[in-house]
Design a protein around this motif. Structure first.
Motif, PDB file in Angstrom:
ATOM      1  N   UNK A   1       0.834  -1.205   0.000  1.00  0.00           N
ATOM      2  CA  UNK A   1       0.000   0.000   0.000  1.00  0.00           C
ATOM      3  C   UNK A   1       0.869   1.257   0.000  1.00  0.00           C
ATOM      4  N   UNK A   2       1.919   1.258   0.824  1.00  0.00           N
ATOM      5  CA  UNK A   2       2.784   2.438   0.890  1.00  0.00           C
ATOM      6  C   UNK A   2       3.548   2.631  -0.410  1.00  0.00           C
ATOM      7  N   UNK A   3       4.010   1.528  -1.005  1.00  0.00           N
ATOM      8  CA  UNK A   3       4.716   1.636  -2.283  1.00  0.00           C
ATOM      9  C   UNK A   3       3.798   2.264  -3.323  1.00  0.00           C
ATOM     10  N   UNK A   4       2.582   1.756  -3.418  1.00  0.00           N
ATOM     11  CA  UNK A   4       1.656   2.255  -4.426  1.00  0.00           C
ATOM     12  C   UNK A   4       1.254   3.699  -4.160  1.00  0.00           C
ATOM     13  N   UNK A   5       1.257   4.097  -2.888  1.00  0.00           N
ATOM     14  CA  UNK A   5       0.920   5.477  -2.530  1.00  0.00           C
ATOM     15  C   UNK A   5       1.984   6.448  -3.018  1.00  0.00           C
ATOM     16  N   UNK A   6       3.248   6.119  -2.799  1.00  0.00           N
ATOM     17  CA  UNK A   6       4.330   7.055  -3.104  1.00  0.00           C
ATOM     18  C   UNK A   6       4.864   6.892  -4.523  1.00  0.00           C
ATOM     19  N   UNK A   7       4.564   5.769  -5.171  1.00  0.00           N
ATOM     20  CA  UNK A   7       5.170   5.482  -6.476  1.00  0.00           C
ATOM     21  C   UNK A   7       4.831   6.541  -7.513  1.00  0.00           C
ATOM     22  N   UNK A   8       3.582   7.012  -7.518  1.00  0.00           N
ATOM     23  CA  UNK A   8       3.156   7.949  -8.559  1.00  0.00           C
ATOM     24  C   UNK A   8       3.763   9.337  -8.387  1.00  0.00           C
ATOM     25  N   UNK A   9       4.357   9.609  -7.242  1.00  0.00           N
ATOM     26  CA  UNK A   9       4.982  10.910  -7.014  1.00  0.00           C
ATOM     27  C   UNK A   9       6.433  10.855  -7.482  1.00  0.00           C
ATOM     28  N   UNK A  10       7.117  11.984  -7.377  1.00  0.00           N
ATOM     29  CA  UNK A  10       8.547  12.040  -7.683  1.00  0.00           C
ATOM     30  C   UNK A  10       9.378  12.157  -6.402  1.00  0.00           C
ATOM     31  N   UNK A  11       8.778  11.844  -5.264  1.00  0.00           N
ATOM     32  CA  UNK A  11       9.490  11.965  -3.997  1.00  0.00           C
ATOM     33  C   UNK A  11      10.672  10.997  -3.941  1.00  0.00           C
ATOM     34  N   UNK A  12      11.735  11.435  -3.311  1.00  0.00           N
ATOM     35  CA  UNK A  12      12.867  10.554  -3.042  1.00  0.00           C
ATOM     36  C   UNK A  12      12.473   9.586  -1.935  1.00  0.00           C
ATOM     37  N   UNK A  13      12.792   8.311  -2.136  1.00  0.00           N
ATOM     38  CA  UNK A  13      12.399   7.272  -1.195  1.00  0.00           C
ATOM     39  C   UNK A  13      13.640   6.593  -0.632  1.00  0.00           C
ATOM     40  N   UNK A  14      13.682   6.447   0.689  1.00  0.00           N
ATOM     41  CA  UNK A  14      14.756   5.717   1.357  1.00  0.00           C
ATOM     42  C   UNK A  14      14.188   4.375   1.801  1.00  0.00           C
ATOM     43  N   UNK A  15      14.688   3.292   1.221  1.00  0.00           N
ATOM     44  CA  UNK A  15      14.204   1.947   1.501  1.00  0.00           C
ATOM     45  C   UNK A  15      15.086   1.339   2.585  1.00  0.00           C
ATOM     46  N   UNK A  16      14.474   1.035   3.719  1.00  0.00           N
ATOM     47  CA  UNK A  16      15.216   0.554   4.877  1.00  0.00           C
ATOM     48  C   UNK A  16      14.887  -0.913   5.123  1.00  0.00           C
ATOM     49  N   UNK A  17      15.855  -1.639   5.641  1.00  0.00           N
ATOM     50  CA  UNK A  17      15.598  -3.038   5.960  1.00  0.00           C
ATOM     51  C   UNK A  17      16.879  -3.827   6.079  1.00  0.00           C
ATOM     52  N   UNK A  18      16.777  -4.971   6.721  1.00  0.00           N
ATOM     53  CA  UNK A  18      17.938  -5.819   6.922  1.00  0.00           C
ATOM     54  C   UNK A  18      18.420  -6.393   5.596  1.00  0.00           C
ATOM     55  N   UNK A  19      19.614  -6.935   5.606  1.00  0.00           N
ATOM     56  CA  UNK A  19      20.150  -7.605   4.431  1.00  0.00           C
ATOM     57  C   UNK A  19      19.259  -8.776   4.048  1.00  0.00           C
TER      58      UNK A  19
END
Length: 522
Positions: free
Chosen positions: A201-219
């Motif tokens: 849901x969050x991916x689809x929310x921000x995808x259509x914008x041009x906002x810079x996205x920081x993807x966080x998570x373990x290896x």
């Protein structure tokens, strides 16, 4: 698919109407859809994906079934109105070992199915299976036709809902796009857990914008796949997605890789070089492991993010680029800023919209769907027949902590497939993956010997294992850990198996079977 629930309801109704142990709805993958008539050779390269199952184990949803590798499915695709296979047909069954609620892996004895169509095109298949070889003796062609009509009506209704949703998403993307581009192409992130649903849901929310996205998570959690979905659902989907692994960049070459260089800019610069920012112009640049960038390069990256302008080393000319930046890291960048190893201003520029990718241990039963997909890949890679998880192996996967996440699961199952194949050969109907093939190590030595009751519980610490069991084999160690975990959970939950099943992320019936096997009350 937008949702699996309507299909699950349809399959539950089918299972109530016909005497079967399992029913599955398989869809032709989009690239393989065809409007060719039934029986055409155009279906020979078809690949089928389960979108809903009843009576099959969860790993089945992660499987992909190439028709050429599964002759029963190929014959169903080619049949005009469906067929039933004789018990002695001799064709390998794609569901051997995949039926749920079985203590032992057993063969399927009665199988039937039919092709499904939507708007005159072949959509997929419905398959029905039973352990009783005479289960479908009384099923008439008219009854099977009624089942097909019911399912095709449900497919048509769901397709209309999906079309409306796609149209709305397309219109939103066009309204926000700065230039024309193709409609966002969906990419797949496996998993039905609440954590993965929220991430999508969050991916689809921000995808259509041009906002810079920081993807966080373990290896190993799949940050690259998140970046691919973000790009695919953006207005830049028809433009390049350029990826660079910052951790693999020597400091002396980082400038050149990101921004390019002019001939003669330094020793060895024998020609002009285009950097990744220029290659991604109009599209997306994915900076993987951005926390590894040297501080000097961080300053130049910040300038590009702020102004959209870059300067190649060795050149006086400013170049303007239109690039959406996605960045990923497994580090805590706020701590890196506090320690002086990452620029605070760059951190704030990158984390306009942070996305946290959940660890595999937070995704509950998703591990089984993922495992099914990886086993299917290994099955075809190794030329093996029907790699299947035993119930004990499924329980072991659910109990593991997964410090290496999805990548660990993938590699572990590749090794397990090789071990099982070497041990069992290729002659059987399936190759069963057992806990010994997984070779999972206990999370820590303490839970194997004792389990302490939680604070506030009157239950005393369990007795330590006898000295002759202090160094058990893998199977014994796994059983001991599971037994003591369940005992401690029962103490926490007041003896409620249902509550323990929820805590473990297991079906209650599966937990009861495991408890009985371990000698616990059920």
């Amino acid at each position: 698919m937008t949702t699996e629930h309507p299909y699950r309801q349809l399959l539950a109704a089918v299972r109530g109407l016909l005497p079967c142990d399992a029913v599955a709805l398989l869809r032709l993958l989009p690239a393989e859809e065809t409007d060719a008539p039934a029986g055409s050779a155009a279906t020979e390269g078809a690949v089928l994906q389960p979108v809903a199952v009843e009576g099959l184990v969860e790993e089945a949803l992660g499987r992909r079934f190439p028709a050429q590798a599964h002759p029963r499915l190929a014959r169903l695709l080619a049949s005009p109105s469906g067929l039933r296979f004789p018990a002695d047909a001799g064709l390998p069954d794609p569901y051997d070992g995949l039926l749920a609620h079985q203590l032992e892996l057993r063969a399927v004895h009665d199988c039937m199915g039919a092709p499904l169509h939507h708007q005159g095109r072949l959509w997929g298949l419905v398959t029905l299976d039973a352990l009783d070889p005479r289960a479908f003796d009384a099923v008439t062609p008219a009854q099977l036709g009624a089942i097909v009509a019911l399912l095709e009506s449900g497919i048509a209704a769901e397709a209309q809902i999906e079309a409306l949703a796609r149209r709305a998403a397309h219109e939103q993307a066009l309204a926000r796009a700065l230039h024309e581009g193709g409609a966002p192409r969906p990419r797949e992130l496996l998993g039905k857990s609440a954590a993965m649903g929220q991430l999508r849901k969050e991916i689809d929310l921000v995808a259509a914008s041009d906002l810079t996205v920081l993807i966080l998570g373990e290896t190993g959690v799949g940050k690259e796949l998140v970046a691919q979905r973000l790009h695919a659902r953006s207005a830049r989907a028809e433009r390049p997605l350029v990826q660079i692994n910052c951790a693999a960049l020597p400091e002396s070459l980082a400038d050149s890789e990101l921004f390019g260089h002019k001939r003669g800019a330094f020793t060895g610069a024998v020609a002009d070089r285009v950097g990744k920012f220029e290659l991604a112009d109009g599209g997306t640049l994915f900076l993987d492991e951005v926390g590894e960038l040297p501080l000097a390069v961080q300053a130049k990256l910040l300038r590009v993010l702020q102004s959209g302008e870059l300067q190649r080393p060795g050149s006086d000319r400013l170049l303007r680029v239109d690039v959406r930046v996605l960045a990923a890291t497994n580090r805590d960048l706020r701590q890196e800023v506090a320690r002086g190893r990452f620029r605070a201003d760059l951190y704030h520029r990158l984390s306009v919209y942070p996305l946290q990718v959940p660890a595999l241990r937070e995704r509950g039963r998703d591990v089984l769907s993922l495992a099914g997909g990886f086993l299917e890949e290994n099955q075809h890679r190794l030329g093996a027949r029907n790699l299947r998880l035993s119930p004990a192996a499924s329980a072991a996967l659910l109990a593991h902590d997964w410090p290496g996440n999805v990548r660990e699961l993938e590699h572990l199952l590749s090794r397990a497939a090789l071990r099982a194949l070497a041990e069992q050969g290729r002659g059987g109907r399936w190759i069963a993956i057992e806990p010994a093939h997984l070779a999972l190590q206990p999370a820590a030595p303490v839970p194997v010997t004792s389990v302490r009751a939680p604070a506030g519980d009157d239950t005393a610490m369990a007795e330590p294992l006898p000295p002759d069991q202090m160094r058990p084999g893998l199977r014994e160690a796994t059983d001991a850990f599971q037994r003591r975990w369940i005992e401690a959970a029962l103490a926490r939950q007041g003896g409620s198996m249902a509550a323990v099943a929820r805590e473990a992320g297991m079906d209650r019936s599966n937990l009861l079977r495991l408890a009985r096997r371990l000698g616990l009350r059920g």
